[in-house]
Each structure stands twice: as C-alpha cells, then as structure tokens.
Design an enzyme around this catalytic site. Structure first.
Site, mmCIF file in Angstrom:
data_model
loop_
_atom_site.group_PDB
_atom_site.id
_atom_site.type_symbol
_atom_site.label_atom_id
_atom_site.label_comp_id
_atom_site.label_asym_id
_atom_site.label_seq_id
_atom_site.Cartn_x
_atom_site.Cartn_y
_atom_site.Cartn_z
ATOM 1 N N SER A 121 0.870 -1.183 0.000
ATOM 2 C CA SER A 121 0.000 0.000 0.000
ATOM 3 C C SER A 121 0.902 1.227 0.000
ATOM 4 O O SER A 121 1.522 1.539 1.017
ATOM 5 C CB SER A 121 -0.866 0.040 1.261
ATOM 6 O OG SER A 121 -1.658 -1.101 1.354
ATOM 7 N N LYS A 151 -7.300 1.909 -2.749
ATOM 8 C CA LYS A 151 -6.940 1.530 -1.371
ATOM 9 C C LYS A 151 -7.028 2.754 -0.444
ATOM 10 O O LYS A 151 -7.509 2.654 0.689
ATOM 11 C CB LYS A 151 -5.524 0.935 -1.365
ATOM 12 C CG LYS A 151 -4.920 0.690 -0.002
ATOM 13 C CD LYS A 151 -5.483 -0.534 0.693
ATOM 14 C CE LYS A 151 -4.870 -0.696 2.081
ATOM 15 N NZ LYS A 151 -5.384 -1.827 2.821
ATOM 16 N N LYS A 170 0.182 5.770 8.299
ATOM 17 C CA LYS A 170 0.975 5.731 7.051
ATOM 18 C C LYS A 170 0.055 5.913 5.845
ATOM 19 O O LYS A 170 0.329 6.728 4.956
ATOM 20 C CB LYS A 170 1.721 4.391 6.997
ATOM 21 C CG LYS A 170 2.643 4.183 5.853
ATOM 22 C CD LYS A 170 2.066 3.392 4.720
ATOM 23 C CE LYS A 170 1.738 1.967 5.020
ATOM 24 N NZ LYS A 170 1.269 1.227 3.835
HETATM 25 P P1 NAD Z 1 5.777 -5.732 7.341
HETATM 26 O O1 NAD Z 1 6.511 -4.561 7.877
HETATM 27 O O2 NAD Z 1 5.414 -6.851 8.248
HETATM 28 O O3 NAD Z 1 6.609 -6.390 6.109
HETATM 29 C C1 NAD Z 1 7.381 -5.660 5.204
HETATM 30 C C2 NAD Z 1 8.618 -6.497 4.872
HETATM 31 O O4 NAD Z 1 9.403 -5.780 3.913
HETATM 32 C C3 NAD Z 1 9.521 -6.745 6.083
HETATM 33 O O5 NAD Z 1 9.784 -8.131 6.187
HETATM 34 C C4 NAD Z 1 10.794 -5.950 5.755
HETATM 35 O O6 NAD Z 1 11.970 -6.548 6.278
HETATM 36 C C5 NAD Z 1 10.762 -5.987 4.228
HETATM 37 N N1 NAD Z 1 11.575 -4.937 3.625
HETATM 38 C C6 NAD Z 1 11.620 -3.609 3.942
HETATM 39 N N2 NAD Z 1 12.473 -2.959 3.114
HETATM 40 C C7 NAD Z 1 12.967 -3.894 2.270
HETATM 41 C C8 NAD Z 1 13.888 -3.834 1.196
HETATM 42 N N3 NAD Z 1 14.470 -2.688 0.844
HETATM 43 N N4 NAD Z 1 14.156 -4.980 0.524
HETATM 44 C C9 NAD Z 1 13.558 -6.147 0.878
HETATM 45 N N5 NAD Z 1 12.686 -6.264 1.891
HETATM 46 C C10 NAD Z 1 12.395 -5.149 2.581
HETATM 47 O O7 NAD Z 1 4.485 -5.145 6.622
HETATM 48 P P2 NAD Z 1 3.144 -5.936 6.249
HETATM 49 O O8 NAD Z 1 2.177 -5.844 7.378
HETATM 50 O O9 NAD Z 1 3.492 -7.253 5.653
HETATM 51 O O10 NAD Z 1 2.551 -4.947 5.126
HETATM 52 C C11 NAD Z 1 3.073 -4.889 3.820
HETATM 53 C C12 NAD Z 1 2.215 -3.911 3.030
HETATM 54 O O11 NAD Z 1 0.859 -4.367 3.021
HETATM 55 C C13 NAD Z 1 2.176 -2.502 3.649
HETATM 56 O O12 NAD Z 1 2.176 -1.557 2.626
HETATM 57 C C14 NAD Z 1 0.878 -2.491 4.436
HETATM 58 O O13 NAD Z 1 0.320 -1.191 4.580
HETATM 59 C C15 NAD Z 1 0.004 -3.358 3.554
HETATM 60 N N6 NAD Z 1 -1.106 -4.000 4.263
HETATM 61 C C16 NAD Z 1 -0.934 -4.537 5.498
HETATM 62 C C17 NAD Z 1 -2.022 -5.099 6.156
HETATM 63 C C18 NAD Z 1 -1.844 -5.685 7.545
HETATM 64 O O14 NAD Z 1 -2.882 -5.946 8.197
HETATM 65 N N7 NAD Z 1 -0.635 -5.933 8.012
HETATM 66 C C19 NAD Z 1 -3.279 -5.131 5.554
HETATM 67 C C20 NAD Z 1 -3.435 -4.619 4.264
HETATM 68 C C21 NAD Z 1 -2.329 -4.049 3.624
#
Ligand code: NAD
Length: 295
Positions: free
Chosen positions: A97, A172, A240
C-alpha cells in the site's frame, strides 16, 4: 503460465501470501532484508535469494510486498534494484500500500527500461492473507492484469482492475479514508451515548440493522465493548496510509477535511504509545477527552 515467481518483502502479509503460492505449485525465489524471514519461507519450500539481482536472474514476474513508497522505490529504482538487474519484459506486481504517485513514478522508470508494472494493494489483513481471500485492487494495463490474475486467484478472494497505474493504490486510499472516518464516528457517537447514560451495547444493537450499520461497526464495536485493542490493523499503519492520502490530495488539490482530523487523532494516540493498538482504538481519543470509557 510461468510458474517461477519472485517475491520481495516477507513480512506479516508477504509470508502467508508466499505460503499460498507455494501450496498452489508456484516456484518462489524470495528476498527480504531480514534473513530470518527468508529462512522461514525457505523452510516452507521457497528458494532463498541473497539479493534482488538473484531474484531477477530467476524470474520475470516479481511480486513486492513492502512497507511504503520509499521501500518500493528503493527496490524498483535503487542501486542493485529491479531495474538494474531484471530482464526486459519483466512484470512487477507491487502489492504494497503506497502513494499512487509513487506507483506512477516506479512504472514510468520500469517502462523506460522495457519492463512493466501493475499496482495491486490488498485489504483484509493477515487473516485473509492466510486464508487466501484478500481483496486486491489493481491499476495498470489489462494484459498485465490478465497475466497476474492466476496469482491473484491464489492469494485473493477478489481482484478488480480499477484503471491505469496508480488506480489500485488510489482505491486503497479511498478504502482507508472510509474506514478511518467510520471508526472515528463510532467513537464520537458511543462516547456521547455513554455521557448521556445510555448503554452503548444497546445503542449498537438498535442501530446496526439501519442505515448507520456497517462492516466497520460490526468489526469494531464488539472490540471496543470488550476493551480488545489487539491488532488487527495497527493505528501506526493506518497513519501511514492517511499520510499517503494527504500527499495525494495536496498534489491534486482535493479537499480532505475529515481525513486530516482523524489523522490528528491517530497521531495523538501514537504519541501516547497507542500506535500499536488496533485502529478500533481511535475510540480511545474520544474517551480520553470525555474522561469516560465506553465500556
Ligand atoms: P511488514 O513490515 O510486516 O513487512 C514488510 C517487509 O518488507 C519486512 O519483512 C521488511 O523486512 C521488508 N523490507 C523492507 N524494506 C525492504 C527492502 N528494501 N528490501 C527487501 N525487503 C524489505 O508489513 P506488512 O504488514 O506485511 O505490510 C506490507 C504492506 O501491506 C504494507 O504496505 C501495508 O500497509 C500493507 N497492508 C498490510 C495489512 C496488515 O494488516 N498488516 C493489511 C493490508 C495491507
């Protein structure tokens, strides 16, 4: 369809999405800056990669599931990133997102390098990522959407192409505005009811079947009544998304009065150490001001 898929970003969402793709028979090449996350998914059957270039060497479809715009820009356009390493024709499916303008920026740079991108953020959170029933909102070319559709069918319950690149993230953001404002309205209304001496549970039962009823109320009122603020979706993550709304609305000169007010409520709560609470906890902002607890 090509069964070799790259997957970058193995967090709360990325891990279960990978597991569902593995179960469906896809061969995954995965990368994350956190080695423990790579190891976890490798143990489930994926191929570990030590860099983005290793992912790009093996795959010409790459899914990204990263925190926000800066990380997606870094992975796509940065040093050692996808553009430097992937072959022409590669399709990037960004399911993070992020700000719609950032999606457009990444897509333009990829296009210049002979590559393609669709934005495909999701709603549904970790439980639906585990179930493989996410709602997927897409932006990009129809042919690229069609190419990614079999993957969406594994990870999601629905996927809709909403328009050109950036439209998925715009959709979104619309979702996140409506959810945030609904939760704040719930907090405001139930706080007033309690101040007036009316039982909030009875208020909910009386109104849930009428026009005020909503999926948001059904999900969040019971949590507030149970004093359960365990996430779910964290206030800090919602901050965010609303910051991305502000950035996008400022760029487009579009009015966002309600969003900015709810964003301030969330920032106050985050500053008081409640950013890790579920976003249903926005109701706490009203409780604190009114000096009551809804339940
Ligand atoms: P998260 O922080 O758990 O996971 C993100 C991952 O990206 C981490 O493992 C991190 O180490 C990795 N990362 C960061 N920078 C990196 C890089 N340069 N290279 C490689 N890996 C890298 O986040 P999440 O909860 O999995 O969410 C991911 C996306 O989905 C976000 O944009 C969030 O807003 C969206 N989202 C989350 C939810 C939720 O409930 N968690 C729901 C809908 C949408």
């Amino acid at each position: 369809m090509n069964k070799k898929i790259g997957f970058i970003g193995l967090g709360i969402m990325g891990k279960p999405m990978c597991r569902n793709l593995l179960k469906a028979g896809y061969v995954l090449y995965v990368y994350d800056i956190v080695q423990a996350s790579v190891d976890e998914i490798t143990a489930s059957g994926a191929n570990a990669c030590a860099s983005i270039s290793e992912v790009a060497e093996n795959c010409n479809i790459i899914i990204t599931m990263l925190p926000n715009s800066p990380q997606v820009k870094e992975v796509v356009m940065g040093k050692g990133g996808i553009i430097e390493n992937a072959s022409k024709g590669t399709l990037v499916v960004d399911m993070s997102s992020i700000a719609p303008l950032a999606s457009k920026e990444c897509e333009a740079a990829l296009k210049e390098a002979g590559m393609r991108m669709i934005d495909a953020p999701v709603s549904g959170g970790e439980p639906k990522a585990i179930e493989g029933t996410l709602s997927i909102m897409c932006g990009g070319e129809q042919s690229d959407f069609d190419e990614a559709k079999p993957l969406f069918e594994v990870m999601g319950g629905s996927s809709v192409l909403t328009g050109a690149i950036g439209s998925g993230n715009m959709t979104k953001l619309a979702n996140q505005i409506i959810v945030a404002v609904n939760i704040a309205a719930m907090g405001e209304a139930l706080t007033l009811a309690v101040k007036a001496g009316v039982d909030p549970e009875l208020v909910f039962n009386a109104i849930r079947g009428g026009l005020a009823g909503s999926t948001v109320l059904e999900a969040k009122v019971p949590m507030v009544l149970d004093r359960n603020f365990k996430p779910g979706f964290k206030i800090d993550l919602h901050i965010k998304d609303l910051k991305n709304v502000v950035e996008t609305a400022n760029e487009l000169k579009s009015p966002i009065f309600l969003t900015t007010q709810v964003l301030q409520m969330m920032q106050v709560l985050s500053g008081e150490g409640e950013g890790g609470n579920d976003h249903g906890g926005i109701a706490r902002f009203y409780e604190k001001l009114a000096g009551i607890e809804i339940c």
